[in-house]
Design a protein around this motif. Structure first.
Motif, short mmCIF file in Angstrom:
data_model
loop_
_atom_site.label_atom_id
_atom_site.label_comp_id
_atom_site.label_asym_id
_atom_site.label_seq_id
_atom_site.Cartn_x
_atom_site.Cartn_y
_atom_site.Cartn_z
N GLY A 207 8.84 7.05 -0.68
CA GLY A 207 8.37 7.76 0.51
C GLY A 207 8.54 6.92 1.76
N LEU A 208 8.42 7.58 2.89
CA LEU A 208 8.52 6.87 4.16
C LEU A 208 7.39 5.87 4.34
N CYS A 209 6.24 6.13 3.72
CA CYS A 209 5.11 5.20 3.85
C CYS A 209 5.42 3.85 3.21
N VAL B 25 0.84 -1.20 0.00
CA VAL B 25 0.00 0.00 0.00
C VAL B 25 0.88 1.25 0.00
N GLY B 26 1.96 1.22 0.77
CA GLY B 26 2.88 2.35 0.83
C GLY B 26 3.63 2.59 -0.46
N PHE B 27 3.70 1.59 -1.33
CA PHE B 27 4.28 1.77 -2.65
C PHE B 27 3.24 2.25 -3.65
N PRO C 161 1.51 6.41 -3.03
CA PRO C 161 2.24 7.59 -3.51
C PRO C 161 2.53 7.55 -5.01
N ASN C 162 2.77 6.36 -5.55
CA ASN C 162 3.02 6.28 -6.99
C ASN C 162 1.76 6.55 -7.80
N THR C 163 0.60 6.16 -7.29
CA THR C 163 -0.66 6.50 -7.94
C THR C 163 -0.84 8.01 -7.97
#
Length: 115
Positions: free
Chosen positions: A88-90, A14-16, A19-21
């Motif tokens: 990102g950190l996420c 989800v963290g990938f 932010p890429n979306t």
């Protein structure tokens, strides 16, 4: 894979994706100009505060990842550091925690102490 690893893997994915979306949506709507993307980061005081907050969190995370990764003998401790800059950190924090979880598992439960 235990429930903690599955949870951390899900958070890493989800963290990938999130932010890429957002980056793809920005590029589709506005084109991808670096100036157009980065200028709003300091366009207001709240935006600047968020950027500085995340910058300080990144430095703290990078130091902790290096210290903790080396302490545990993790070969891949460094991977989340560039991941946090590129995505990102996420993405990077759950990735590091997943790698750490796998490193601290006892060998008899299928964990890999050196990964």
């Amino acid at each position: 894979m235990n429930w903690r690893e599955r949870t951390l893997l899900a958070l890493t994915i989800v963290g990938f994706v999130v932010p890429n979306t957002m980056l793809v949506l920005f590029a589709v709507r506005h084109g991808f100009s670096l100036d157009g993307y980065f200028r709003p980061w300091f366009g207001s005081l709240p935006a600047a505060q968020l950027v500085l907050d995340l910058s300080i969190a990144f430095v703290a995370f990078a130091l902790w990842a290096a210290w903790e990764g080396r302490r545990l003998g993790m070969r891949s401790w460094w991977l989340p550091v560039p991941a946090s800059l590129l995505v990102g950190l996420c993405f990077a924090v759950p990735l590091f925690l997943l790698l750490r979880e796998r490193a601290i598992q006892p060998e008899d439960t299928g964990g890999r102490a050196s990964d």
